[in-house]
Scaffold this active site. Structure first.
Site, PDB file in Angstrom:
ATOM      1  N   TYR A   1      -7.777  -0.181  17.898  1.00 24.08           N
ATOM      2  CA  TYR A   1      -9.486  -1.030  17.940  1.00 24.08           C
ATOM      3  C   TYR A   1      -8.861  -2.613  17.954  1.00 24.08           C
TER       4      TYR A   1
ATOM      5  N   PRO B   1      -1.733   3.800  14.809  1.00 23.98           N
ATOM      6  CA  PRO B   1      -2.248   4.951  14.947  1.00 23.98           C
ATOM      7  C   PRO B   1      -3.407   5.456  14.888  1.00 23.98           C
TER       8      PRO B   1
ATOM      9  N   PRO C   1      -6.317   8.540  14.730  1.00 23.16           N
ATOM     10  CA  PRO C   1      -6.533   9.348  12.885  1.00 23.16           C
ATOM     11  C   PRO C   1      -5.389  10.617  12.852  1.00 23.16           C
TER      12      PRO C   1
ATOM     13  N   ASP D   1      -1.536  -7.833  -5.647  1.00 19.62           N
ATOM     14  CA  ASP D   1      -3.158  -8.242  -4.585  1.00 19.62           C
ATOM     15  C   ASP D   1      -2.475  -9.026  -3.123  1.00 19.62           C
TER      16      ASP D   1
ATOM     17  N   GLY E   1       1.410   2.626  -2.144  1.00 20.61           N
ATOM     18  CA  GLY E   1       1.479   4.009  -3.005  1.00 20.61           C
ATOM     19  C   GLY E   1       0.481   5.702  -3.100  1.00 20.61           C
TER      20      GLY E   1
ATOM     21  N   GLY F   1       0.795  -0.759  -0.256  1.00 20.08           N
ATOM     22  CA  GLY F   1      -0.203   0.245  -0.339  1.00 20.08           C
ATOM     23  C   GLY F   1       0.843   1.480   0.005  1.00 20.08           C
TER      24      GLY F   1
ATOM     25  N   GLY G   1      -1.957   7.400   0.857  1.00 17.62           N
ATOM     26  CA  GLY G   1      -1.884   7.840   2.024  1.00 17.62           C
ATOM     27  C   GLY G   1      -0.589   7.611   2.948  1.00 17.62           C
TER      28      GLY G   1
HETATM   29  C1  HXC Z   1     -21.295  -2.839   2.887  1.00 17.44           C
HETATM   30  C2  HXC Z   1     -19.723  -3.203   0.759  1.00 17.44           C
HETATM   31  C3  HXC Z   1     -19.639  -2.004   0.929  1.00 17.44           C
HETATM   32  C4  HXC Z   1     -19.920  -0.959   2.115  1.00 17.44           C
HETATM   33  C5  HXC Z   1     -18.217  -2.962  -0.323  1.00 17.44           C
HETATM   34  N1  HXC Z   1     -18.799  -3.746  -0.104  1.00 17.44           N
HETATM   35  N2  HXC Z   1     -17.942  -1.513  -0.021  1.00 17.44           N
HETATM   36  N3  HXC Z   1     -20.612  -3.615   1.982  1.00 17.44           N
HETATM   37  N4  HXC Z   1     -20.642  -1.945   2.836  1.00 17.44           N
HETATM   38  N5  HXC Z   1     -19.283   0.368   2.240  1.00 17.44           N
HETATM   39  C6  HXC Z   1     -18.602  -5.125  -0.172  1.00 17.44           C
HETATM   40  C7  HXC Z   1     -19.045  -5.652  -1.630  1.00 17.44           C
HETATM   41  O1  HXC Z   1     -20.494  -5.536  -2.304  1.00 17.44           O
HETATM   42  C8  HXC Z   1     -18.698  -7.194  -1.573  1.00 17.44           C
HETATM   43  O2  HXC Z   1     -19.680  -7.911  -0.862  1.00 17.44           O
HETATM   44  C9  HXC Z   1     -17.413  -6.875  -0.793  1.00 17.44           C
HETATM   45  O3  HXC Z   1     -17.976  -5.987  -0.064  1.00 17.44           O
HETATM   46  C10 HXC Z   1     -15.909  -6.724  -1.865  1.00 17.44           C
HETATM   47  O4  HXC Z   1     -16.739  -5.244  -2.349  1.00 17.44           O
HETATM   48  P1  HXC Z   1     -15.521  -5.042  -3.855  1.00 17.44           P
HETATM   49  O5  HXC Z   1     -15.554  -3.904  -3.837  1.00 17.44           O
HETATM   50  O6  HXC Z   1     -15.855  -6.837  -4.957  1.00 17.44           O
HETATM   51  O7  HXC Z   1     -13.834  -5.430  -3.018  1.00 17.44           O
HETATM   52  P2  HXC Z   1     -12.726  -4.800  -3.407  1.00 17.44           P
HETATM   53  O8  HXC Z   1     -12.854  -4.227  -5.106  1.00 17.44           O
HETATM   54  O9  HXC Z   1     -12.144  -6.537  -3.093  1.00 17.44           O
HETATM   55  O10 HXC Z   1     -12.354  -3.512  -3.215  1.00 17.44           O
HETATM   56  C11 HXC Z   1     -12.188  -2.838  -1.257  1.00 17.44           C
HETATM   57  C12 HXC Z   1     -13.040  -2.330  -0.658  1.00 17.44           C
HETATM   58  C13 HXC Z   1     -12.589  -1.102  -0.930  1.00 17.44           C
HETATM   59  C14 HXC Z   1     -11.665  -3.034   0.738  1.00 17.44           C
HETATM   60  C15 HXC Z   1     -14.451  -2.603  -0.758  1.00 17.44           C
HETATM   61  O11 HXC Z   1     -12.876  -0.400  -0.429  1.00 17.44           O
HETATM   62  C16 HXC Z   1     -11.346  -1.028  -1.497  1.00 17.44           C
HETATM   63  O12 HXC Z   1     -10.234  -1.104  -2.314  1.00 17.44           O
HETATM   64  N6  HXC Z   1     -10.290  -0.498  -0.203  1.00 17.44           N
HETATM   65  C17 HXC Z   1      -8.757  -0.543  -0.054  1.00 17.44           C
HETATM   66  C18 HXC Z   1      -8.505   0.706   0.657  1.00 17.44           C
HETATM   67  C19 HXC Z   1      -9.536   1.486   2.341  1.00 17.44           C
HETATM   68  O13 HXC Z   1      -9.996   0.302   2.092  1.00 17.44           O
HETATM   69  N7  HXC Z   1      -8.556   2.049   2.530  1.00 17.44           N
HETATM   70  C20 HXC Z   1      -8.686   2.015   4.095  1.00 17.44           C
HETATM   71  C21 HXC Z   1      -8.113   1.490   4.732  1.00 17.44           C
HETATM   72  S1  HXC Z   1      -8.448   2.673   6.471  1.00 17.44           S
HETATM   73  P3  HXC Z   1     -20.612  -8.673  -2.260  1.00 17.44           P
HETATM   74  O14 HXC Z   1     -21.242 -10.077  -1.550  1.00 17.44           O
HETATM   75  O15 HXC Z   1     -21.537  -7.515  -3.022  1.00 17.44           O
HETATM   76  O16 HXC Z   1     -19.864  -9.246  -3.493  1.00 17.44           O
HETATM   77  C22 HXC Z   1      -8.192   1.762   7.500  1.00 17.44           C
HETATM   78  C23 HXC Z   1      -8.213   2.789   8.908  1.00 17.44           C
HETATM   79  C24 HXC Z   1      -8.422   2.403  10.345  1.00 17.44           C
HETATM   80  O17 HXC Z   1      -7.780   0.759   7.826  1.00 17.44           O
HETATM   81  C25 HXC Z   1      -8.178   3.064  11.629  1.00 17.44           C
HETATM   82  C26 HXC Z   1      -8.655   4.508  11.622  1.00 17.44           C
HETATM   83  C27 HXC Z   1      -8.765   5.313  12.726  1.00 17.44           C
HETATM   84  P1  NAP Z   2      -4.694   4.502   1.985  1.00 15.61           P
HETATM   85  O1  NAP Z   2      -4.312   5.436   1.399  1.00 15.61           O
HETATM   86  O2  NAP Z   2      -6.148   3.796   1.767  1.00 15.61           O
HETATM   87  O3  NAP Z   2      -4.074   2.426   2.408  1.00 15.61           O
HETATM   88  C1  NAP Z   2      -4.682   1.291   2.028  1.00 15.61           C
HETATM   89  C2  NAP Z   2      -3.636   1.394   1.113  1.00 15.61           C
HETATM   90  O4  NAP Z   2      -3.885   0.208   1.007  1.00 15.61           O
HETATM   91  C3  NAP Z   2      -3.954   1.359  -1.032  1.00 15.61           C
HETATM   92  O5  NAP Z   2      -2.130   2.067  -1.291  1.00 15.61           O
HETATM   93  C4  NAP Z   2      -4.197   0.687  -1.097  1.00 15.61           C
HETATM   94  O6  NAP Z   2      -3.606   0.168  -2.613  1.00 15.61           O
HETATM   95  C5  NAP Z   2      -3.737  -0.776  -0.411  1.00 15.61           C
HETATM   96  N1  NAP Z   2      -4.753  -1.873  -0.739  1.00 15.61           N
HETATM   97  C6  NAP Z   2      -5.463  -1.882  -0.493  1.00 15.61           C
HETATM   98  N2  NAP Z   2      -5.866  -3.617  -1.029  1.00 15.61           N
HETATM   99  C7  NAP Z   2      -5.147  -4.257  -0.955  1.00 15.61           C
HETATM  100  C8  NAP Z   2      -4.613  -5.331  -2.137  1.00 15.61           C
HETATM  101  N3  NAP Z   2      -5.860  -6.531  -1.505  1.00 15.61           N
HETATM  102  N4  NAP Z   2      -3.492  -6.221  -2.015  1.00 15.61           N
HETATM  103  C9  NAP Z   2      -1.952  -4.760  -1.961  1.00 15.61           C
HETATM  104  N5  NAP Z   2      -2.952  -2.703  -1.923  1.00 15.61           N
HETATM  105  C10 NAP Z   2      -3.811  -2.976  -1.203  1.00 15.61           C
HETATM  106  O7  NAP Z   2      -5.929   4.289   3.504  1.00 15.61           O
HETATM  107  P2  NAP Z   2      -4.873   4.742   4.863  1.00 15.61           P
HETATM  108  O8  NAP Z   2      -5.170   5.211   5.739  1.00 15.61           O
HETATM  109  O9  NAP Z   2      -3.228   5.351   4.396  1.00 15.61           O
HETATM  110  O10 NAP Z   2      -4.038   3.451   5.471  1.00 15.61           O
HETATM  111  C11 NAP Z   2      -2.902   2.598   5.638  1.00 15.61           C
HETATM  112  C12 NAP Z   2      -2.673   1.779   7.497  1.00 15.61           C
HETATM  113  O11 NAP Z   2      -2.600   2.516   8.259  1.00 15.61           O
HETATM  114  C13 NAP Z   2      -3.815   1.052   7.131  1.00 15.61           C
HETATM  115  O12 NAP Z   2      -3.359  -0.315   7.785  1.00 15.61           O
HETATM  116  C14 NAP Z   2      -4.746   1.397   7.706  1.00 15.61           C
HETATM  117  O13 NAP Z   2      -5.694   0.232   8.154  1.00 15.61           O
HETATM  118  C15 NAP Z   2      -3.686   1.504   9.232  1.00 15.61           C
HETATM  119  N6  NAP Z   2      -4.333   3.221  10.096  1.00 15.61           N
HETATM  120  C16 NAP Z   2      -5.139   4.500   9.339  1.00 15.61           C
HETATM  121  C17 NAP Z   2      -5.638   5.681   9.743  1.00 15.61           C
HETATM  122  C18 NAP Z   2      -5.819   6.456   9.786  1.00 15.61           C
HETATM  123  O14 NAP Z   2      -6.158   7.451  10.261  1.00 15.61           O
HETATM  124  N7  NAP Z   2      -5.634   6.798   8.164  1.00 15.61           N
HETATM  125  C19 NAP Z   2      -5.073   5.156  11.722  1.00 15.61           C
HETATM  126  C20 NAP Z   2      -5.275   4.114  11.965  1.00 15.61           C
HETATM  127  C21 NAP Z   2      -4.575   2.695  10.458  1.00 15.61           C
HETATM  128  P3  NAP Z   2      -4.125  -0.288  -3.834  1.00 15.61           P
HETATM  129  O15 NAP Z   2      -5.875   0.478  -3.529  1.00 15.61           O
HETATM  130  O16 NAP Z   2      -3.692   0.180  -5.243  1.00 15.61           O
HETATM  131  O17 NAP Z   2      -4.717  -1.727  -4.809  1.00 15.61           O
END
Ligand code: HXC
Ligand code: NAP
Length: 294
Positions: free
Chosen positions: A156, A197, A199, A73, A24, A22, A26
């Site tokens: 969490y 981390p 927020p 992936d 590329g 990841g 955040g």
């Molecule tokens: C309910 C959802 C949904 C939503 C997707 N789905 N979004 N269900 N509410 N909002 C369901 C879909 O319908 C599908 O189920 C399944 O989840 C998979 O969705 P896809 O879109 O096919 O998956 P994919 O293309 O692999 O994408 C994965 C993803 C997407 C997680 C859904 O958001 C993503 O690419 N995220 C990567 C980056 C990311 O999430 N960054 C945030 C990290 S923040 P069905 O049953 O319909 O097939 C973090 C911070 C923590 O971790 C702490 C902060 C303080």
């Molecule tokens: P982000 O920018 O969405 O980063 C998530 C990264 O994961 C993206 O670069 C995404 O790239 C990659 N990724 C997602 N699915 C993947 C897969 N299947 N294979 C390979 N790569 C994948 O979010 P962020 O806030 O920087 O989060 C980074 C980390 O910090 C995460 O572990 C998150 O849980 C943690 N964290 C963040 C916060 C916050 O406040 N931001 C707080 C607590 C913890 P692609 O879409 O190109 O795959």
């Protein structure tokens, strides 16, 4: 207060190579940038190869360092093995792995399909396991030592949290993996640590955790005793220290960087901060008056 200053001395990571999943976007991009500025070479890897290639150009221009952009992936073990092999072909060795890639979104758990739950578990827990296993096997088989695995979890992971239950479940697993391998693989010269981390605004997290006008309704800084978000450089400083040789005696640790956010929620009487200063004389008098009668 200056909290966006760069902490480590020049060339602190010179000669090292790190894989940042990841990398590329955040926080992964911020950590990668700082590792490069400190002299390391970095492999950034995720699913979106076009994005990675653009970030590679940007970071190489900005830092003068060497970046490899490799599509992978993390859910797929074969792709992870290929990513590791390609990284080794380019840089010859890998010194550390930052498991930063994640998937997450807010939802009441009962609304989730089985596949939605699995998707988060697969990215966060299985993805971290895949990368750790593939690199760990390589290091152990080749008797390479002084290696580091750094896992990005959340607070969490230890408290749990509603509305992000798949993420909480997976991050708790990652924390258990961190602590378990810290002990088991120490004999091979592989350390394992984690950062939890609070927020730190990123596009990826904010779009999925406080989408649309929820951003205006929920001011996340209100939950933080220091009353501000984290600055990306603060996290990058901590990560750079933890992947450097300066942290050589830290193993199996999870370091929270959240301005006191999670403890504020945990401490039973922390809500008393809502009592204004002017009321404390009256509160004290009331307590003292009861003491005298007993
Ligand atoms: C309910 C959802 C949904 C939503 C997707 N789905 N979004 N269900 N509410 N909002 C369901 C879909 O319908 C599908 O189920 C399944 O989840 C998979 O969705 P896809 O879109 O096919 O998956 P994919 O293309 O692999 O994408 C994965 C993803 C997407 C997680 C859904 O958001 C993503 O690419 N995220 C990567 C980056 C990311 O999430 N960054 C945030 C990290 S923040 P069905 O049953 O319909 O097939 C973090 C911070 C923590 O971790 C702490 C902060 C303080
Ligand atoms: P982000 O920018 O969405 O980063 C998530 C990264 O994961 C993206 O670069 C995404 O790239 C990659 N990724 C997602 N699915 C993947 C897969 N299947 N294979 C390979 N790569 C994948 O979010 P962020 O806030 O920087 O989060 C980074 C980390 O910090 C995460 O572990 C998150 O849980 C943690 N964290 C963040 C916060 C916050 O406040 N931001 C707080 C607590 C913890 P692609 O879409 O190109 O795959």
């Amino acid at each position: 207060m200056e909290y966006s200053a760069k902490m480590l001395k020049e060339d602190a990571l010179k000669g090292k190579t790190f894989v940042v999943t990841g990398g590329g976007s955040g926080l992964g991009k911020s950590m990668s940038t700082y590792f490069l500025e400190l002299g390391a070479a970095v492999v950034i890897t995720s699913r979106n190869t076009d994005k990675l290639l653009a970030v590679k150009d940007e970071l190489e221009t900005k830092t003068g360092g060497r970046v490899a952009a490799i599509g992978c992936d993390v859910r797929n073990y074969d792709e992870v093995e290929n990513m590791v092999a390609e990284s080794l072909e380019i840089f010859g060795k890998i010194d550390g792995l930052v498991n930063n890639a994640a998937g997450n979104f807010i939802s009441p758990t009962e609304r989730l399909s089985a596949n939605a739950f699995d998707t988060i578990i697969d990215i966060v827990l299985k993805g971290t396991k895949n990368c750790t296993l593939a690199l760990g096997k390589h290091w152990i088989e080749n008797k390479e030592t002084n290696k580091i695995v750094l896992n990005i979890v959340t607070t969490y992971a230890f408290t749990g949290s509603g509305y992000v239950v798949p993420s909480a479940t997976a991050k708790a697993g990652v924390l258990a993996l961190t602590r378990s391998l810290a002990i088991e693989w120490a004999k091979y010269g592989i350390r394992s640590n984690a950062i939890a981390p609070g927020p730190f605004p990123t596009e990826g997290a904010w779009n999925r955790l406080v989408p649309g006008d929820l951003k205006d309704k929920f001011d996340l800084t209100k939950k933080v005793p220091l009353k501000r978000y984290g600055n990306h450089q603060e996290l990058a400083n901590l990560a750079a220290y933890l992947v450097s040789d300066f942290s050589a005696y830290i193993n199996g640790e999870v370091i929270v960087i959240d301005g006191g956010e999670w403890l504020k929620g945990a401490g039973q009487f922390n809500l008393l901060e809502q009592i204004p200063e002017s009321m404390w004389d009256r509160v004290e008098m009331t307590i003292r008056s009861k003491n005298k009668k007993e």
